[in-house]
Design a protein around this motif. Structure first.
Motif, PDB file in Angstrom:
ATOM      1  N   VAL A 321       2.404   2.266   9.606  1.00  0.00           N
ATOM      2  CA  VAL A 321       2.357   1.814   8.212  1.00  0.00           C
ATOM      3  C   VAL A 321       1.084   2.349   7.570  1.00  0.00           C
ATOM      4  O   VAL A 321       0.020   2.390   8.202  1.00  0.00           O
ATOM      5  CB  VAL A 321       2.429   0.267   8.103  1.00  0.00           C
ATOM      6  CG1 VAL A 321       1.259  -0.406   8.803  1.00  0.00           C
ATOM      7  CG2 VAL A 321       2.499  -0.176   6.640  1.00  0.00           C
ATOM      8  N   VAL A 322       1.205   2.791   6.315  1.00  0.00           N
ATOM      9  CA  VAL A 322       0.057   3.239   5.525  1.00  0.00           C
ATOM     10  C   VAL A 322      -0.114   2.252   4.371  1.00  0.00           C
ATOM     11  O   VAL A 322       0.831   2.009   3.616  1.00  0.00           O
ATOM     12  CB  VAL A 322       0.266   4.659   4.958  1.00  0.00           C
ATOM     13  CG1 VAL A 322      -0.922   5.070   4.082  1.00  0.00           C
ATOM     14  CG2 VAL A 322       0.479   5.664   6.084  1.00  0.00           C
ATOM     15  N   PHE A 323      -1.316   1.677   4.257  1.00  0.00           N
ATOM     16  CA  PHE A 323      -1.570   0.793   3.119  1.00  0.00           C
ATOM     17  C   PHE A 323      -2.865   1.223   2.433  1.00  0.00           C
ATOM     18  O   PHE A 323      -3.713   1.898   3.029  1.00  0.00           O
ATOM     19  CB  PHE A 323      -1.626  -0.681   3.546  1.00  0.00           C
ATOM     20  CG  PHE A 323      -2.776  -1.063   4.439  1.00  0.00           C
ATOM     21  CD1 PHE A 323      -3.973  -1.528   3.900  1.00  0.00           C
ATOM     22  CD2 PHE A 323      -2.673  -0.972   5.828  1.00  0.00           C
ATOM     23  CE1 PHE A 323      -5.037  -1.904   4.712  1.00  0.00           C
ATOM     24  CE2 PHE A 323      -3.735  -1.340   6.652  1.00  0.00           C
ATOM     25  CZ  PHE A 323      -4.918  -1.801   6.095  1.00  0.00           C
ATOM     26  N   SER A 324      -2.994   0.829   1.177  1.00  0.00           N
ATOM     27  CA  SER A 324      -4.141   1.236   0.375  1.00  0.00           C
ATOM     28  C   SER A 324      -4.701   0.029  -0.380  1.00  0.00           C
ATOM     29  O   SER A 324      -4.228  -1.089  -0.203  1.00  0.00           O
ATOM     30  CB  SER A 324      -3.742   2.336  -0.607  1.00  0.00           C
ATOM     31  OG  SER A 324      -3.230   3.468   0.087  1.00  0.00           O
ATOM     32  N   SER A 325      -5.657   0.294  -1.243  1.00  0.00           N
ATOM     33  CA  SER A 325      -6.323  -0.772  -1.982  1.00  0.00           C
ATOM     34  C   SER A 325      -5.668  -1.056  -3.332  1.00  0.00           C
ATOM     35  O   SER A 325      -6.202  -1.825  -4.136  1.00  0.00           O
ATOM     36  CB  SER A 325      -7.797  -0.400  -2.182  1.00  0.00           C
ATOM     37  OG  SER A 325      -8.415  -0.226  -0.927  1.00  0.00           O
ATOM     38  N   HIS A 326      -4.545  -0.411  -3.589  1.00  0.00           N
ATOM     39  CA  HIS A 326      -3.707  -0.683  -4.752  1.00  0.00           C
ATOM     40  C   HIS A 326      -2.252  -0.520  -4.311  1.00  0.00           C
ATOM     41  O   HIS A 326      -1.946   0.186  -3.359  1.00  0.00           O
ATOM     42  CB  HIS A 326      -4.004   0.284  -5.904  1.00  0.00           C
ATOM     43  CG  HIS A 326      -5.355   0.115  -6.514  1.00  0.00           C
ATOM     44  ND1 HIS A 326      -5.613  -0.765  -7.537  1.00  0.00           N
ATOM     45  CD2 HIS A 326      -6.541   0.711  -6.224  1.00  0.00           C
ATOM     46  CE1 HIS A 326      -6.893  -0.690  -7.865  1.00  0.00           C
ATOM     47  NE2 HIS A 326      -7.475   0.192  -7.088  1.00  0.00           N
ATOM     48  N   HIS A 327      -1.355  -1.179  -5.017  1.00  0.00           N
ATOM     49  CA  HIS A 327       0.088  -1.035  -4.805  1.00  0.00           C
ATOM     50  C   HIS A 327       0.552  -1.583  -3.454  1.00  0.00           C
ATOM     51  O   HIS A 327      -0.130  -2.407  -2.843  1.00  0.00           O
ATOM     52  CB  HIS A 327       0.506   0.434  -4.975  1.00  0.00           C
ATOM     53  CG  HIS A 327       0.107   1.009  -6.311  1.00  0.00           C
ATOM     54  ND1 HIS A 327      -0.516   2.236  -6.435  1.00  0.00           N
ATOM     55  CD2 HIS A 327       0.220   0.512  -7.573  1.00  0.00           C
ATOM     56  CE1 HIS A 327      -0.759   2.477  -7.718  1.00  0.00           C
ATOM     57  NE2 HIS A 327      -0.326   1.443  -8.420  1.00  0.00           N
ATOM     58  N   THR A 330       3.488   1.783   2.646  1.00  0.00           N
ATOM     59  CA  THR A 330       4.588   2.668   3.020  1.00  0.00           C
ATOM     60  C   THR A 330       4.798   2.520   4.517  1.00  0.00           C
ATOM     61  O   THR A 330       3.873   2.761   5.311  1.00  0.00           O
ATOM     62  CB  THR A 330       4.269   4.138   2.672  1.00  0.00           C
ATOM     63  OG1 THR A 330       4.118   4.255   1.259  1.00  0.00           O
ATOM     64  CG2 THR A 330       5.374   5.067   3.144  1.00  0.00           C
ATOM     65  N   TRP A 331       5.994   2.092   4.903  1.00  0.00           N
ATOM     66  CA  TRP A 331       6.286   1.845   6.313  1.00  0.00           C
ATOM     67  C   TRP A 331       7.023   3.028   6.941  1.00  0.00           C
ATOM     68  O   TRP A 331       7.808   3.717   6.263  1.00  0.00           O
ATOM     69  CB  TRP A 331       7.140   0.600   6.461  1.00  0.00           C
ATOM     70  CG  TRP A 331       6.397  -0.692   6.303  1.00  0.00           C
ATOM     71  CD1 TRP A 331       5.771  -1.412   7.285  1.00  0.00           C
ATOM     72  CD2 TRP A 331       6.210  -1.437   5.080  1.00  0.00           C
ATOM     73  NE1 TRP A 331       5.202  -2.560   6.750  1.00  0.00           N
ATOM     74  CE2 TRP A 331       5.455  -2.597   5.403  1.00  0.00           C
ATOM     75  CE3 TRP A 331       6.599  -1.234   3.755  1.00  0.00           C
ATOM     76  CZ2 TRP A 331       5.090  -3.536   4.464  1.00  0.00           C
ATOM     77  CZ3 TRP A 331       6.230  -2.179   2.809  1.00  0.00           C
ATOM     78  CH2 TRP A 331       5.489  -3.312   3.153  1.00  0.00           C
ATOM     79  N   GLY A 332       6.758   3.231   8.226  1.00  0.00           N
ATOM     80  CA  GLY A 332       7.430   4.281   8.984  1.00  0.00           C
ATOM     81  C   GLY A 332       6.564   5.515   9.097  1.00  0.00           C
ATOM     82  O   GLY A 332       5.984   5.983   8.109  1.00  0.00           O
ATOM     83  N   ALA A 333       6.482   6.069  10.304  1.00  0.00           N
ATOM     84  CA  ALA A 333       5.617   7.230  10.541  1.00  0.00           C
ATOM     85  C   ALA A 333       6.056   8.428   9.714  1.00  0.00           C
ATOM     86  O   ALA A 333       5.235   9.130   9.118  1.00  0.00           O
ATOM     87  CB  ALA A 333       5.620   7.579  12.033  1.00  0.00           C
ATOM     88  N   GLU A 334       7.355   8.665   9.658  1.00  0.00           N
ATOM     89  CA  GLU A 334       7.858   9.834   8.925  1.00  0.00           C
ATOM     90  C   GLU A 334       7.626   9.673   7.425  1.00  0.00           C
ATOM     91  O   GLU A 334       7.152  10.595   6.743  1.00  0.00           O
ATOM     92  CB  GLU A 334       9.347  10.020   9.209  1.00  0.00           C
ATOM     93  CG  GLU A 334       9.933  11.285   8.576  1.00  0.00           C
ATOM     94  CD  GLU A 334      11.399  11.493   8.931  1.00  0.00           C
ATOM     95  OE1 GLU A 334      12.056  12.302   8.247  1.00  0.00           O
ATOM     96  OE2 GLU A 334      11.880  10.832   9.879  1.00  0.00           O
TER      97      GLU A 334
END
Length: 635
Positions: A321-327, A330-334
């Protein structure tokens, strides 16, 4: 008082065109934004310690309508709905939670099992405190043992005293972790240009607009900023290099330093045990600013793209999972990899295309039009690459400015007349005000709003009291706002229209730097600001020398006014000084914050002047004051 007007048929057509261009059947973002929802507040109004509203979760309830009204770009409407309607506490993955839509930014909470780590505690304490209250209610009350500031922008540290106290940090109970040079950049951005940046920010975030379909609908990056006084606690631990690791209550964190990207001091980091990657604000679900409309040093997209590329390589195969400091995440490696690659390539494309065209001789105003006319759909039709915050137009200009500055090479643009003088000449050449307005109204009826705004601006600056000109300029800017996909562009256009119709409304001068920022400011920064405040022409022929000694910090300075400028030297004193000022840094802070006056400190003995006090009075008479509510769209 003049009110907002409806969208014209030209604006309706411009907004409808996007319905054919973009993939509206792709609704995955709605699923991602709602995924992991746990709870939100029962009372939508978050209040500060005095009871005043700091944030209203229901302010954007009008966005519940799925179809955008004619007065809002449908793509911006979609983004604003995603930002505003999915609010509260969410689970990202095991042991990682987020508070969303409690402020412009997102606060992330890591549950170590025995404690919490807080990432980016929002803009002001009331919203951060309300977010943690929701965590305590639904996840459990545990001590906070660390706060991480991902970068130096105020929406990622201003609420820190809503989640912890200075006493907690001083006692060693809480670490505060930040990237190298964090304090330098966190403070400097709010000092030298603080007044003008804050005034322009009131346009950028739509603070003066009503929250409705003809006013503020969001800022793209988030909805808007909470109201209140930001706080700051100095970091205890600094990240100095990529690959640096820390273990906090059993949770491992691996850092990547990314200086000069979205912020001058910023960092990404991986939680390898949780397979979760925090990309700070280096990626987000919109095109970001290479130049921010409130005013700031431009960002280099070549550097930005490089560090995203480095993150792709550095963290490859180690996150789900990629997360940020807004919004939203996004889950899933691909999917995460595709997201990172397309954000990287978006910034690199803007850089490379701008400089390719610049090297062919195209100019600052020509290049954005060319780039916008031939954007590759595989990059720029991706929802997370749309220009909700930054835009292709002003980001391309930022690239040009970074390399080549304001001058396009044409000497006709090297030394143009200032707006008021040029305005009078344009009006004269166009056959007078009445003829200019007649032709501009005809252009307005054709939907040529960019041209109307450009040409009528000359008349407004030539004759700011011409109400017909102000009204037509406001009408044109309003329609441009209704068409804008970028939240800040919309807010700028509509704020300008409001000012043209109603004038500048003085709501009281806000502090451009909070008490914590003032207290954290180095004395070098303080004297830099003092030098900016000195009225150069008024100092002509003067030579003044002062010693300054600060009793509680032991610092000494030599101040010299000569040749119409103020210079200073740290660690020096002069036996020939006109006067010597001795006081504590604490007393200086109180004077700067308006909590006390120098005369009061002298009377109580907290400050002392040796030598000629009249010389110090003479120097103080040279200092300018900054009015906050200055005109923006009129002289």
């Amino acid at each position: 008082m003049p009110q907002s007007k409806d969208a014209t048929s030209f604006t309706e057509a411009a907004n409808a065109a996007l319905l054919q261009q973009l993939n509206w059947s792709d609704t995955q973002d709605y699923e991602l934004a709602s995924r992991g929802f746990i709870a939100t507040l029962n009372d939508p109004v978050i209040r500060d310690e005095t009871g005043r509203p700091a944030w209203n979760l229901s302010a954007f309830a009008f966005l519940e309508a799925e179809t955008a009204p004619a007065s809002v770009n449908p793509s911006l409407w979609r983004q604003s709905r995603l930002n505003a309607l999915y609010q509260g506490l969410f689970q990202v993955t095991d042991g990682i939670y987020q508070i969303r839509d409690f402020d412009l930014s997102v606060m992330t909470i890591i549950d170590t099992g025995a404690s919490y780590i807080v990432i980016d505690p929002l803009v002001t304490p009331p919203t951060a405190e309300a977010g943690m209250a929701l965590v305590y209610q639904h996840i459990g009350r545990k001590p906070i043992v660390a706060v991480i500031y991902t970068h130096s922008h105020i929406d990622h540290w201003g609420g820190v005293k809503g989640v912890i106290s200075q006493a907690d940090v001083t006692a060693g109970q809480v670490k505060i972790i930040a990237p190298e040079r964090f304090m330098e950049f966190a403070i400097s951005e709010n000092v030298i240009a603080g007044n003008v940046m804050s005034r322009r920010a009131s346009y950028m975030y739509g603070n003066l607009l009503p929250q409705d379909t003809t006013g503020q609908v969001g800022a793209g990056l988030g909805q808007t900023t909470s109201s209140g006084v930001p706080t700051l606690i100095e970091p205890t631990d600094t990240i100095t290099h990529t690959g640096q690791t820390m273990v906090i209550d059993g949770v491992e964190i691996e850092f990547q330093l990314t200086p000069g990207t979205e912020a001058p001091a910023e960092m990404n980091f991986l939680f390898p045990q949780r397979r979760a990657l925090c990309m700070a604000e280096n990626v987000s679900h919109n095109m970001h600013n290479l130049y921010t409309l409130r005013g700031a040093i431009v960002r280099n997209p070549k550097v930005w793209a490089h560090y995203i590329d480095e993150a792709i390589d550095l963290f490859d195969g180690r996150y789900d999972v990629v997360f940020s400091s807004h919004h939203w995440p996004t889950w899933g490696a691909e999917a995460g990899l595709d997201y990172l690659k397309k954000q990287r390539d978006m910034y690199k494309y803007l850089h490379d295309e701008t400089m390719r065209l610049a090297n062919q001789g195209y100019t600052l105003l020509e290049i954005p039009e060319i780039v916008e006319s031939q954007l590759p759909a595989e990059l720029f039709n991706a929802w997370y690459n749309r220009g909700y915050y930054g835009t292709v137009n002003h980001n391309v200009k930022a690239v040009y400015q970074h390399y080549l500055g304001f001058f396009d090479g044409n000497p006709a643009n090297l030394h143009p007349l200032p707006p008021e003088d040029a305005g009078k000449k344009y009006v004269e050449f166009m056959g007078g005000a009445d003829n200019l307005l007649t032709q501009a109204r005809a252009s307005f009826e054709k939907g040529e709003y960019r041209w109307v705004a450009q040409v009528v601006n000359h008349l407004v600056f030539a004759d700011p009291d011409n109400q017909a000109a102000r009204a037509l300029q406001a009408d044109a800017l309003e329609q441009l706002g209704y068409q804008a996909e970028s939240g800040p562009w919309r807010n700028f256009y509509l704020s300008a229209a409001k000012e043209l119709r109603n004038g500048v409304i003085d709501l009281g001068a806000p502090k451009t730097a909070s008490p914590d920022v003032i207290k954290a400011m180095s004395l070098d920064m303080f004297f830099d600001l003092l030098a900016v405040r000195m009225i150069g022409p008024k100092a002509a022929g003067k030579k003044l020398v002062f010693n300054a000694t600060f009793t509680d910090t032991g610092e000494q300075y030599l101040l010299m006014v000569e040749n119409c400028v103020l210079n200073y030297a740290r660690g020096k004193q002069s036996a020939e000084a006109d006067a010597s000022l001795t006081m504590s840094r604490t007393a200086l802070n109180e004077i700067v914050l308006g909590e006390a006056k120098l005369a009061e400190k002298l009377a109580t003995g907290e400050a002392r002047i040796d030598g000629n006090p009249e010389k110090l009075v003479e120097f103080l008479s040279l200092l300018d004051t900054f009015e906050f509510w200055f005109n923006i769209v009129t002289p």
